[in-house]
Design an enzyme around this catalytic site. Structure first.
Site, mmCIF file in Angstrom:
data_model
loop_
_atom_site.group_PDB
_atom_site.id
_atom_site.type_symbol
_atom_site.label_atom_id
_atom_site.label_comp_id
_atom_site.label_asym_id
_atom_site.label_seq_id
_atom_site.Cartn_x
_atom_site.Cartn_y
_atom_site.Cartn_z
ATOM 1 C CD GLU A 78 -2.633 0.977 2.733
ATOM 2 O OE1 GLU A 78 -3.581 1.742 2.900
ATOM 3 O OE2 GLU A 78 -2.314 0.080 3.560
ATOM 4 C CE LYS A 148 -7.356 1.362 3.370
ATOM 5 N NZ LYS A 148 -6.123 1.713 4.121
ATOM 6 C CB CYS A 185 -4.823 -1.902 3.977
ATOM 7 S SG CYS A 185 -4.085 -2.202 5.617
#
Length: 607
Positions: A78, A148, A185
Site C-alpha cells: 500500500e 480504497k 488493506c
C-alpha cells in the site's frame, strides 16, 4: 446476505480490526472446472516516506527481478510510491503531483515486459479529493486503478483526515487468464465488504495490498481475517504487506498467499525486505452474468511467452516465536529510524542495569557493534558491580566504551544552587540533577560526533513518570519506550539464549544484571520497589488501564488492590505531560504512548 462494499462506521471498523465479526457472511460457493497457473511476486519492500525518487528506483529494480524470474504479476504494498503513512505531506499539492509523476515512471518501467504490477499510490487532483489507491500497470500502460473503500480512522490510523473512500464501480483484470480483483488493506477487515463484492462479481483471485503495522499478536489476527475473506469470496487472496520502520511504527511484512480454503499456501519472512515468488494454481470459477463485473484485458506480452520452469516449492517461512518477534521488531525499528534520518552511529548511557543492557544489544544488532558507543557515567551512588557489569556487557558486544564520572559536575552544580536551596533538605531535586548531568554529557557527545542518543526508559517507567525529564528521557530515539519491564527481562533472557542472534548461547548480558534488584542508583541503597509496587503487580495494572482502557472501578472489581490502583492511575495521568516530551520509539503493543493514546495533558478526570 450483506450488501457489497459497506464499510461501516469508524467505531465498527475499530472493533472489526481486533476481532472481526465473521459469522454473518455466507462463504461463496466454489465450483472448480480447471486450474490456471499464475506466477506471482510478493514484493515486500522497505520504502521511505517521501523518498519518491528512491521508491521508484526500488520498484523499478524489483520489476527487473520479477521479469527475470518470469513473474506474470508482481504486487507491491500500500502507498509504495509515497511510503506509509505520508501524513500531512498529503496536504501539499506539490507532493501529490510529484507522486502522480512518479507513478507514470513506474508505468513506463513495465514497458517491454510480460509482468504486470500492482502498486500503491495517491490518486486524485492535487489540492482536491484524494484516494488511497492501487494501480495495475502492464506493457507501459496504466490499465486501471482501484480506490480504497474502507478507511481506517482508529488507533494509529488517520486516513479520513486525508482520503475519501472509493465509490467507483468495481472491475476485474485478466492477468494470465485469471480474473483478478484489487483491494487495499482495511478492505480486508470488513465482512461483506469490497472483497466479498469482488468474489460475487466473478473474481478468481483477490490482491490485497497493505501497510499493516506490527504489534504483538498481529500476525495471527491477520491470518484469521484473510482466511475469512478468502472463504467468503471463494478466491485465494494475495496479501502483500510493507516492511520497515517509520517513526513509531514498525511494519513486519509476513506477506502471504491464502487459499480459498483458508490455508496459508506461502509466506514471506517477518521483518525482511524481500521478493518472494510463488507459483499459484488458481481455481477457475463460473461467472454469474447477472453480477459479473467488467473484465479489463491487459496488453498482449511482446515477443514469445517466456518458459516458466516450475519452482521447487512454495515458500512458507516459519513465524518467529513471540519473544523473538518483539526483539526483531525493535531491531528493525531502531535500524530504520537511525539510518533513514541520516545517522550512522549511536550513543547510549550504560548504567549496568537491565534496560541499558537491552538497548545496547538491540543497537548492536541493528547497526553493528562498531557503530554503538557506550558511556559509563558513575556517581558517588553507583555500585561497583554497576560499573563492572556495564564493562562486561560492552566487552561482550565489542562496543566502544568510555567512562565519564559525573561527581565533579554534580559538585559544581550543587555549589551553584546552594545559595538558592538554603534551608531545604536534599530530595528528588538532587537525584534528578544527576540524571540531567548524564543527559547533558550524552547530548554533548552527540553534537560533537554526530551520534544519535538512544534513551533507555521502558514503558512501565514512562507510564508512571519514573524517569527524569531532560535527563534519562532526553535523546533521539526511545528504543524500549513501549516495552513493559517484565518483557524487558524476557527479551534479555532470550538474547542470552541460543538463537540466530546468539548461536553460541553466550551470556552477553551479565547474569548479575538479570538477578540484581533494579535501581536508579541516585541515592544510597535505592531500589525501584521502594518507589513502585513490584513489576509483577505494576505491569498488569498499566496494561489494563493504558491498553485496555479499564476504569479504576473496573480494575478494583477485577481484583487489584484499591490503594495501589488509585496511586498508579494517578501517577499515569499526572505523567502525561512528561511523555509528550519523550522521543519516539517503536510500537510493539496494541496501544503505545504516542499515536495510539491521545489523552489531554490538562485533564481533571480521574476514573
Amino acid at each position: 446476505m450483506p450488501s457489497g462494499g459497506v464499510c461501516g462506521s469508524a467505531h465498527e471498523r475499530s472493533v472489526r480490526s481486533e476481532a472481526a465479526d465473521l459469522t454473518n457472511v455466507v462463504p461463496a460457493a466454489v465450483t472448480i472446472d480447471r486450474m490456471t497457473p499464475l506466477r506471482i511476486g510478493l514484493a515486500q519492500r522497505n520504502v521511505v516516506v517521501g523518498d519518491l525518487a528512491g521508491n521508484v528506483e526500488r520498484i523499478s529494480a524489483t520489476l527487473v527481478d520479477a521479469e527475470a524470474l518470469r513473474c506474470q504479476l508482481v504486487v507491491f504494498p500500500e502507498l509504495t510510491i509515497t511510503g506509509y503513512p505520508p501524513e500531512d505531506l498529503l496536504l501539499k499539492p506539490g507532493f501529490v503531483a510529484d507522486n502522480l509523476a512518479a507513478l507514470h515512471e513506474v508505468v513506463a518501467a513495465t514497458a517491454g515486459g510480460s509482468c504486470a504490477a500492482v502498486v500503491g499510490f495517491v490518486d486524485g487532483e492535487p489540492g482536491g479529493v484524494l484516494h488511497n489507491a492501487a494501480a495495475l500497470c502492464s506493457g507501459g500502460a496504466l490499465i486501471g486503478t482501484y480506490h480504497k473503500r474502507c478507511l481506517p480512522n482508529y488507533a494509529v490510523f488517520d486516513e479520513e483526515r486525508y482520503f475519501e473512500p472509493g465509490t467507483e464501480p468495481l472491475q476485474l483484470f485478466d492477468v494470465g487468464g485469471v480474473r483478478v480483483g484489487l483491494s487495499v488493506c482495511e478492505d480486508a477487515w470488513v465482512p461483506g465488504g469490497p472483497i466479498w463484492e469482488l468474489g460475487q462479481g466473478g473474481a478468481e483471485l483477490i490482491v490485497n495490498i497493505n501497510a499493516s503495522p506490527y504489534h504483538r499478536g498481529k500476525v495471527g489476527l491477520r491470518v484469521g481475517v484473510i482466511a475469512q475473506r478468502a472463504a467468503e469470496s471463494g478466491c485465494p487472496v494475495v496479501y502483500v504487506n510493507q516492511v520497515g520502520g517509520q517513526d513509531e511504527l514498525v511494519f513486519d511484512g509476513a506477506s502471504m498467499v491464502v487459499s480459498a480454503a483458508g490455508e496459508v499456501a506461502a509466506r514471506a519472512a517477518q521483518f525482511l525486505d524481500e521478493l518472494v515468488v510463488v507459483d499459484l494454481d488458481v481455481p477457475s470459477r463460473p461467472r454469474n452474468e447477472d453480477r459479473a463485473l467488467p473484465l479489463i484485458s491487459l496488453p498482449a506480452p511482446t515477443g514469445t511467452e517466456p518458459n516458466r520452469p516450475p519452482l521447487s516449492s512454495a515458500p512458507a517461512r516459519p513465524l518467529l516465536d513471540p519473544i523473538a518477534e518483539v526483539y526483531e521488531a525493535l531491531v528493525l525499528g531502531t535500524h530504520d529510524y537511525v539510518t533513514k534520518n541520516g545517522f550512522l552511529e549511536v550513543v547510549i548511557g550504560l548504567s549496568g542495569g537491565i534496560d541499558s543492557s537491552l538497548v545496547a544489544c538491540i543497537a548492536a544488532d541493528a547497526l553493528g557493534a562498531h557503530n554503538v558507543h557506550g558511556v559509563l557515567m558513575p556517581s558517588q551512588y553507583s555500585s561497583d558491580h554497576s560499573i563492572t557489569d556495564a564493562e562486561a556487557l560492552a566487552d561482550a558486544l565489542d562496543l566502544d566504551r568510555r567512562l565519564i564520572a559525573i561527581e565533579p559536575a554534580y559538585a559544581a552544580l550543587d555549589a551553584l544552587l546552594a545559595p538558592s536551596f538554603v534551608g531545604r533538605t536534599p530530595d528528588l531535586t538532587e537525584e534528578n540533577l544527576q540524571s540531567r548531568i548524564r543527559g547533558v554529557l550524552l547530548m554533548a557527545l552527540s553534537n560533537k560526533f554526530g551520534w544519535m542518543v538512544l534513551t533507555t526508559s521502558n514503558k512501565s517507567e514512562s507510564a508512571v513518570g519514573y524517569s527524569t525529564l531532560y535527563g534519562d528521557s532526553a535523546g533521539g530515539f526511545a528504543v524500549i519506550k513501549d516495552v513493559p519491564k517484565l518483557l524487558v527481562y524476557e527479551l534479555c533472557r532470550w538474547r542470552n539464549g541460543v538463537s540466530v542472534r546468539n548461536p553460541a548461547g553466550i551470556d552477553v548480558i551479565p547474569v548479575n544484571v538479570l538477578e540484581k534488584p533494579p535501581s536508579a542508583e541516585l541515592r544510597p541503597d535505592q531500589r525501584d520497589d521502594q518507589s513502585l509496587p513490584p513489576y509483577e503487580v505494576l505491569d498488569p495494572i498499566i496494561e489494563a488501564y493504558v491498553e485496555g482502557d479499564r476504569t479504576i472501578a473496573g480494575l478494583i472489581s477485577a481484583g487489584f488492590d484499591e490503594a495501589i490502583v488509585r496511586r498508579i492511575v494517578r501517577l499515569i495521568d499526572l505523567s502525561e505531560y512528561k511523555r509528550r516530551q519523550f522521543p519516539p520509539g517503536p510500537r510493539i503493543t496494541a496501544k503505545a504512548f504516542g499515536k495510539d493514546r491521545r489523552l489531554p495533558i490538562t485533564n481533571a478526570y480521574r476514573g
